[in-house]
Write a protein that holds these residues in place. Structure first.
Motif, PDB file in Angstrom:
ATOM      1  N   ASN A  78      19.319   2.890 -14.744  1.00 43.57           N
ATOM      2  CA  ASN A  78      18.596   2.107 -13.615  1.00 43.57           C
ATOM      3  C   ASN A  78      17.375   2.949 -13.071  1.00 43.57           C
ATOM      4  OD1 ASN A  78      20.592   0.082 -13.235  1.00 43.57           O
ATOM      5  ND2 ASN A  78      21.835   1.589 -12.739  1.00 43.57           N
ATOM      6  N   VAL A  79      16.133   2.257 -12.853  1.00 39.71           N
ATOM      7  CA  VAL A  79      14.818   3.093 -12.463  1.00 39.71           C
ATOM      8  C   VAL A  79      14.613   2.488 -11.048  1.00 39.71           C
ATOM      9  CG1 VAL A  79      12.530   3.058 -13.135  1.00 39.71           C
ATOM     10  CG2 VAL A  79      14.159   2.522 -14.964  1.00 39.71           C
ATOM     11  N   THR A  80      14.112   3.607 -10.370  1.00 40.01           N
ATOM     12  CA  THR A  80      13.837   3.450  -8.823  1.00 40.01           C
ATOM     13  C   THR A  80      12.654   4.358  -8.623  1.00 40.01           C
ATOM     14  OG1 THR A  80      15.374   5.340  -8.213  1.00 40.01           O
ATOM     15  CG2 THR A  80      16.222   3.166  -8.319  1.00 40.01           C
ATOM     16  N   HIS A  81      12.011   3.845  -7.648  1.00 44.01           N
ATOM     17  CA  HIS A  81      10.786   4.567  -7.158  1.00 44.01           C
ATOM     18  C   HIS A  81      11.145   5.743  -6.478  1.00 44.01           C
ATOM     19  CE1 HIS A  81       7.045   4.127  -4.648  1.00 44.01           C
ATOM     20  NE2 HIS A  81       6.705   5.060  -5.443  1.00 44.01           N
ATOM     21  N   PHE A  82      10.591   6.729  -6.878  1.00 42.55           N
ATOM     22  CA  PHE A  82      10.649   8.183  -6.237  1.00 42.55           C
ATOM     23  C   PHE A  82       9.567   8.781  -5.452  1.00 42.55           C
ATOM     24  CE2 PHE A  82      10.676  12.697  -6.436  1.00 42.55           C
ATOM     25  CZ  PHE A  82      12.006  13.179  -5.633  1.00 42.55           C
ATOM     26  N   ALA A  83       8.293   8.862  -5.982  1.00 42.58           N
ATOM     27  CA  ALA A  83       7.066   9.340  -5.366  1.00 42.58           C
ATOM     28  C   ALA A  83       5.971   8.732  -5.912  1.00 42.58           C
ATOM     29  CB  ALA A  83       6.941  10.793  -5.744  1.00 42.58           C
ATOM     30  N   GLY A  84       4.953   8.537  -4.727  1.00 44.45           N
ATOM     31  CA  GLY A  84       3.777   8.115  -5.234  1.00 44.45           C
ATOM     32  C   GLY A  84       3.522   6.372  -4.947  1.00 44.45           C
ATOM     33  N   SER A  85       2.553   6.042  -4.029  1.00 48.19           N
ATOM     34  CA  SER A  85       2.536   4.671  -3.486  1.00 48.19           C
ATOM     35  C   SER A  85       1.961   3.777  -4.582  1.00 48.19           C
ATOM     36  CB  SER A  85       1.481   4.737  -2.337  1.00 48.19           C
ATOM     37  OG  SER A  85       0.184   5.170  -2.615  1.00 48.19           O
ATOM     38  N   GLY A  86       1.626   4.031  -5.836  1.00 46.41           N
ATOM     39  CA  GLY A  86       0.821   3.417  -6.820  1.00 46.41           C
ATOM     40  C   GLY A  86      -0.549   3.278  -6.630  1.00 46.41           C
ATOM     41  N   VAL A  87      -1.128   4.145  -5.565  1.00 44.45           N
ATOM     42  CA  VAL A  87      -2.576   3.893  -5.286  1.00 44.45           C
ATOM     43  C   VAL A  87      -3.233   5.242  -5.331  1.00 44.45           C
ATOM     44  CG1 VAL A  87      -4.324   3.534  -3.392  1.00 44.45           C
ATOM     45  CG2 VAL A  87      -2.480   2.012  -3.468  1.00 44.45           C
ATOM     46  N   GLU A  88      -3.963   5.558  -6.169  1.00 44.25           N
ATOM     47  CA  GLU A  88      -4.723   6.780  -6.633  1.00 44.25           C
ATOM     48  C   GLU A  88      -5.172   7.493  -5.565  1.00 44.25           C
ATOM     49  OE1 GLU A  88      -7.018   9.008 -10.297  1.00 44.25           O
ATOM     50  OE2 GLU A  88      -7.264   7.004 -10.058  1.00 44.25           O
ATOM     51  N   GLY A  89      -4.809   8.760  -5.350  1.00 45.08           N
ATOM     52  CA  GLY A  89      -5.698   9.423  -4.312  1.00 45.08           C
ATOM     53  C   GLY A  89      -4.680  10.708  -3.770  1.00 45.08           C
ATOM     54  N   TYR A  90      -5.097  11.221  -2.630  1.00 43.48           N
ATOM     55  CA  TYR A  90      -4.435  12.371  -2.119  1.00 43.48           C
ATOM     56  C   TYR A  90      -4.295  12.239  -0.598  1.00 43.48           C
ATOM     57  CZ  TYR A  90      -3.580  17.156  -0.780  1.00 43.48           C
ATOM     58  OH  TYR A  90      -2.837  18.412  -0.395  1.00 43.48           O
ATOM     59  N   ASP A  91      -2.931  11.907  -0.187  1.00 41.48           N
ATOM     60  CA  ASP A  91      -2.516  12.002   1.142  1.00 41.48           C
ATOM     61  C   ASP A  91      -0.996  11.862   1.160  1.00 41.48           C
ATOM     62  OD1 ASP A  91      -1.759   9.141   0.878  1.00 41.48           O
ATOM     63  OD2 ASP A  91      -3.614   8.540   1.544  1.00 41.48           O
ATOM     64  N   GLY A  92      -0.714  11.796   2.300  1.00 37.92           N
ATOM     65  CA  GLY A  92       0.823  11.338   2.871  1.00 37.92           C
ATOM     66  C   GLY A  92       1.687  12.721   3.105  1.00 37.92           C
ATOM     67  N   ASP A  93       1.196  13.938   2.984  1.00 39.89           N
ATOM     68  CA  ASP A  93       2.077  14.877   3.225  1.00 39.89           C
ATOM     69  C   ASP A  93       2.734  14.946   4.660  1.00 39.89           C
ATOM     70  OD1 ASP A  93       1.481  16.117   0.945  1.00 39.89           O
ATOM     71  OD2 ASP A  93       0.147  18.000   1.629  1.00 39.89           O
ATOM     72  N   GLY A  94       3.922  15.258   4.602  1.00 40.77           N
ATOM     73  CA  GLY A  94       4.728  15.136   5.807  1.00 40.77           C
ATOM     74  C   GLY A  94       5.478  13.959   5.774  1.00 40.77           C
ATOM     75  N   GLY A  95       5.164  12.883   4.954  1.00 41.80           N
ATOM     76  CA  GLY A  95       5.870  11.530   4.833  1.00 41.80           C
ATOM     77  C   GLY A  95       6.671  11.373   4.027  1.00 41.80           C
ATOM     78  N   PRO A  96       7.050  10.258   3.792  1.00 41.02           N
ATOM     79  CA  PRO A  96       8.016   9.801   2.564  1.00 41.02           C
ATOM     80  C   PRO A  96       7.137   9.654   1.404  1.00 41.02           C
ATOM     81  CG  PRO A  96       8.127   8.097   4.428  1.00 41.02           C
ATOM     82  CD  PRO A  96       7.067   9.112   4.866  1.00 41.02           C
ATOM     83  N   ALA A  97       7.733  10.444   0.425  1.00 44.36           N
ATOM     84  CA  ALA A  97       7.110  10.503  -1.203  1.00 44.36           C
ATOM     85  C   ALA A  97       6.757   9.393  -1.554  1.00 44.36           C
ATOM     86  CB  ALA A  97       8.205  11.322  -2.055  1.00 44.36           C
ATOM     87  N   VAL A  98       7.517   8.230  -1.354  1.00 41.60           N
ATOM     88  CA  VAL A  98       7.168   6.821  -1.934  1.00 41.60           C
ATOM     89  C   VAL A  98       5.772   6.308  -1.233  1.00 41.60           C
ATOM     90  CG1 VAL A  98       9.528   6.438  -2.656  1.00 41.60           C
ATOM     91  CG2 VAL A  98       8.642   5.704  -0.314  1.00 41.60           C
ATOM     92  N   ASP A  99       5.282   6.977  -0.164  1.00 32.24           N
ATOM     93  CA  ASP A  99       4.162   6.314   0.512  1.00 32.24           C
ATOM     94  C   ASP A  99       3.120   7.242   0.322  1.00 32.24           C
ATOM     95  OD1 ASP A  99       5.598   4.254   1.618  1.00 32.24           O
ATOM     96  OD2 ASP A  99       6.045   5.384   3.490  1.00 32.24           O
ATOM     97  N   ALA A 100       3.363   8.305  -0.300  1.00 33.51           N
ATOM     98  CA  ALA A 100       2.266   9.436  -0.745  1.00 33.51           C
ATOM     99  C   ALA A 100       1.095   8.856  -1.825  1.00 33.51           C
ATOM    100  CB  ALA A 100       2.677  10.521  -0.986  1.00 33.51           C
ATOM    101  N   ALA A 101      -0.063   9.230  -1.835  1.00 28.84           N
ATOM    102  CA  ALA A 101      -0.974   9.038  -2.890  1.00 28.84           C
ATOM    103  C   ALA A 101      -0.877  10.073  -3.892  1.00 28.84           C
ATOM    104  CB  ALA A 101      -2.428   8.644  -2.226  1.00 28.84           C
TER     105      ALA A 101
END
Length: 498
Positions: free
Chosen positions: A383-406
Motif C-alpha cells: 500500500n502506497v501512502t504520502h510521506f513528504a513533499g506537497s508535490g509543489v516544487e520549492g523550499y519551505d515547510g520546516d517545523g510543520g508536517p512533512a506532507v505540506d513541505a516543498a
C-alpha cells in the motif's frame, strides 16, 4: 484728589497683580521642571509590535502566539507555546527601538514576569491571571536598559522544550530628563528569537573524494563501515576503506550499463543497470558478478517467474530488507525479488515515477519521486501512502508536517535507529529530516528555492545547518551512526555527525 487716589490705588493693584502673576509663573515653572525631571511615564507596547521571528533561514515560525491582551496599567499579557519539535539551545526575548529618541538622556526600564505554574489562556481578555500575589509570578531578570544600546536579549528558559508553554506579562516605563512638552515615547518592539544550534545538525566535514565524472552518485555502507559507490564513467563498483579512505575497484559492469541504483546486503552488492535494463549481483568477497534480474527487454513482464527471465523497464533505485528480499524501481511500479529468485509486482505507484528506494529491516519502503517533488511510503502489503513533499516544487515547510513541505528533486533516502528519515533535497542543496512525529526540518544546507546552480561544496568543519551542499544525492547512515552524503558536484562524500 479722589481721582488721583483712585489712579494710585489702581496702579498699586496692577503692580501687585503683575507680581502675583510672575510668582505664579515661577512656581509653575519650578513645578514643571521638577515634574519633567522625575516623572515616570508608563507606555504600553504598541499594538502589533509584539512579533515572532525564527532566525533559522528557510524555517517557518515555530511558535503560536494568541492575541496580545492589554492590562489595566498598559502592560501586555501573552501566552506563548513552542509547538515545534525542536529543543532550543537559546531562546531570547529581544527589545529594540525607538532609535529616534536615543539623543535624549533617558532610559527605559522594562519588566518581564512569567506566571509561576501552568500557562493560562490569555485570549479571553486580560492579564487577570497576573493579579494574584507576587508569589504567583517569576521575574525574568532584565534590569534597566539605556537606549544607547539598540537591542537587548533576555533568556527564556521556560520555552526551550518542544510543547512547552508559558504566560508572560511585559511592561516598561521611561524616566526622562530634558522632557519637552508634548513629546511622547513609544515604538518599543519585542520579538521572540530562536536558535537551535544543537538540533540543526552537527558538524559536517569532507570524508572522501570519488573518482570519475559527475553522475548520479550512488552509495551504500556495509556493516564494516566501508562505503561502496558506482563510478559511472568506468561502469565499475568501487569501495572506500573506512579506516584508510583508500579507494579500490571491486568489480566492473558491462559497458554502457548506465547504473542508477545500488544496495549492499548480506555480502553482496546489487546494481541497477538502467540502460541495459538489468540488475547485477556482485560478491563483495571476490568481485564475481552475475545476472540477478532482467532479460534486457524494456517492458515490465514475467511476474511469478524467475527474475532473470523477467522484463524490467528502466530499473533505477534498489533496496533490500533484513530477510534478503530485493526491491527494484521499475518505471511506474516497485518490483520484488524474493530469496528464491521469484519476481513480482510489489506496489503500483499510480501517477508517481519512483526513483531511489530505501528499505527498513521489516520490508517497509520509502520511495523518492523527483518529478513529483515528494516521497512516498510503502507498507509490507504494497500500500502506497504520502510521506513528504506537497508535490509543489520549492523550499519551505520546516517545523510543520512533512506532507505540506516543498521539496525540489528529492533523491536519496536514509533512516536511523531512532526512526528519523533523511531526504536528499537535491535541487535545494539540502538534506531534510522527518522525525517520528512527521515534522520536517532542514538538517544540512541552507536551502535555495530549487536554484541548483547555487549548490557548492562549502562549510566543511562547521555546522551542517550553515553549509552549502553540492547537489546531495546518495544518502546512508553508517554503523557508526553518522550520515554519509554523496555530492553530485565535486564528486565527494561528506559526513554529518547526527
Amino acid at each position: 484728589m479722589g481721582s488721583a487716589h483712585a489712579r494710585a490705588l489702581a496702579s498699586r493693584t496692577s503692580h501687585l497683580l503683575i507680581v502675583l502673576l510672575i510668582a505664579a509663573m515661577f512656581v509653575f515653572a519650578v513645578w514643571q521642571a521638577l515634574s519633567d525631571t522625575t516623572q515616570s511615564t508608563p507606555n504600553s507596547i504598541e499594538a502589533g509590535t509584539l512579533s515572532i521571528t525564527d532566525d533559522n533561514p528557510g524555517s517557518s515560525a515555530l511558535f503560536t502566539v494568541p492575541n496580545v491582551q492589554d492590562g489595566s496599567a498598559g502592560e501586555k499579557c501573552i501566552t506563548v507555546e513552542n509547538d515545534g519539535s525542536i529543543e532550543y539551545d537559546t531562546l531570547l526575548l529581544s527589545r529594540s527601538g525607538p532609535g529616534s529618541y536615543q539623543s535624549l538622556a533617558h532610559a527605559i526600564t522594562w519588566e518581564v514576569h512569567r506566571l509561576d505554574g501552568p500557562a493560562v489562556d490569555t485570549s479571553g481578555g486580560s492579564c487577570a491571571a497576573f493579579d494574584g500575589s507576587p508569589s504567583d509570578e517569576v521575574a525574568v531578570p532584565v534590569g534597566g536598559v539605556a537606549l544607547s544600546s539598540a537591542t537587548t536579549d533576555t533568556e527564556l528558559d521556560a520555552l526551550k522544550a518542544p510543547g512547552s508553554k508559558a504566560s508572560y506579562r511585559i511592561s516598561y516605563s521611561v524616566d526622562m530628563e530634558n522632557h519637552q512638552q508634548g513629546q511622547s515615547i513609544g515604538g518599543i518592539t519585542f520579538a521572540w528569537n530562536a536558535s537551535q544550534s544543537s538540533t540543526a545538525g552537527g558538524t559536517i566535514s569532507h570524508w572522501a573524494s570519488i573518482p570519475g565524472t559527475p553522475a548520479p552518485v550512488l552509495i551504500d555502507v556495509a556493516d564494516t563501515g566501508d562505503i561502496y559507490f558506482i563510478n559511472a564513467a568506468q561502469d565499475a563498483l568501487m569501495k572506500v576503506d573506512h579506516a584508510t579512505k583508500a579507494t579500490s575497484e571491486v568489480a566492473t559492469l558491462p559497458p554502457g550499463s548506465g547504473p542508477q541504483g545500488l544496495v549492499v546486503n548480506g555480502g553482496y552488492a546489487y546494481i541497477a543497470a538502467t540502460s541495459t535494463r538489468q540488475v547485477h549481483q556482485v560478491d563483495l568477497n571476490n568481485g564475481a558478478r552475475s545476472l540477478f534480474a532482467g532479460n534486457g527487454n524494456n517492458a515490465n513482464s514475467g511476474d511469478g517467474g524467475h527474475a532473470t527471465d523477467a522484463g524490467i523497464r528502466s530499473p533505477t533505485g534498489l533496496a533490500a530488507d533484513a530477510a534478503g528480499n530485493v526491491y527494484i524501481s521499475s518505471w511506474d511500479r516497485i518490483r520484488k525479488v524474493d530469496t528464491n529468485g521469484s519476481i513480482s509486482t510489489h506496489a503500483d505507484m499510480g501517477g508517481d515515477t519512483p526513483y531511489q528506494l530505501h528499505a527498513l529491516p521489516d520490508g517497509r519502503l520509502f520511495v523518492s519521486s523527483p518529478n513529483g517533488s515528494r516521497v512516498l511510503a510503502i507498507d509490507t502489503a504494497g500500500n502506497v501512502t504520502h510521506f513528504a513533499g506537497s508535490g509543489v516544487e520549492g523550499y519551505d515547510g520546516d517545523g510543520g508536517p512533512a506532507v505540506d513541505a516543498a521539496l525540489s528533486g528529492p533523491t536519496g533516502i536514509a533512516t536511523d535507529a531512532a526512526g528519523n528519515v533523511y531526504i536528499s533535497d537535491t535541487n535545494n542543496c539540502s538534506i531534510r529530516k522527518v522525525d517520528a512525529s512527521g515534522t520536517i526540518t532542514t538538517l544540512a544546507g541552507v536551502g535555495n528555492g530549487g536554484d541548483y546552480m547555487a549548490c557548492a561544496d562549502t562549510g566543511n568543519g562547521g555546522s551542517a545547518s550553515d553549509a552549502v551542499l553540492a547537489l546531495p544525492f546518495g544518502l546512508r547512515v553508517g554503523p557508526d551512526g553518522k550520515l554519509y552524503s554523496a555530492q553530485l558536484l565535486g564528486s565527494s562524500i561528506r559526513v554529518i555527525d547526527l
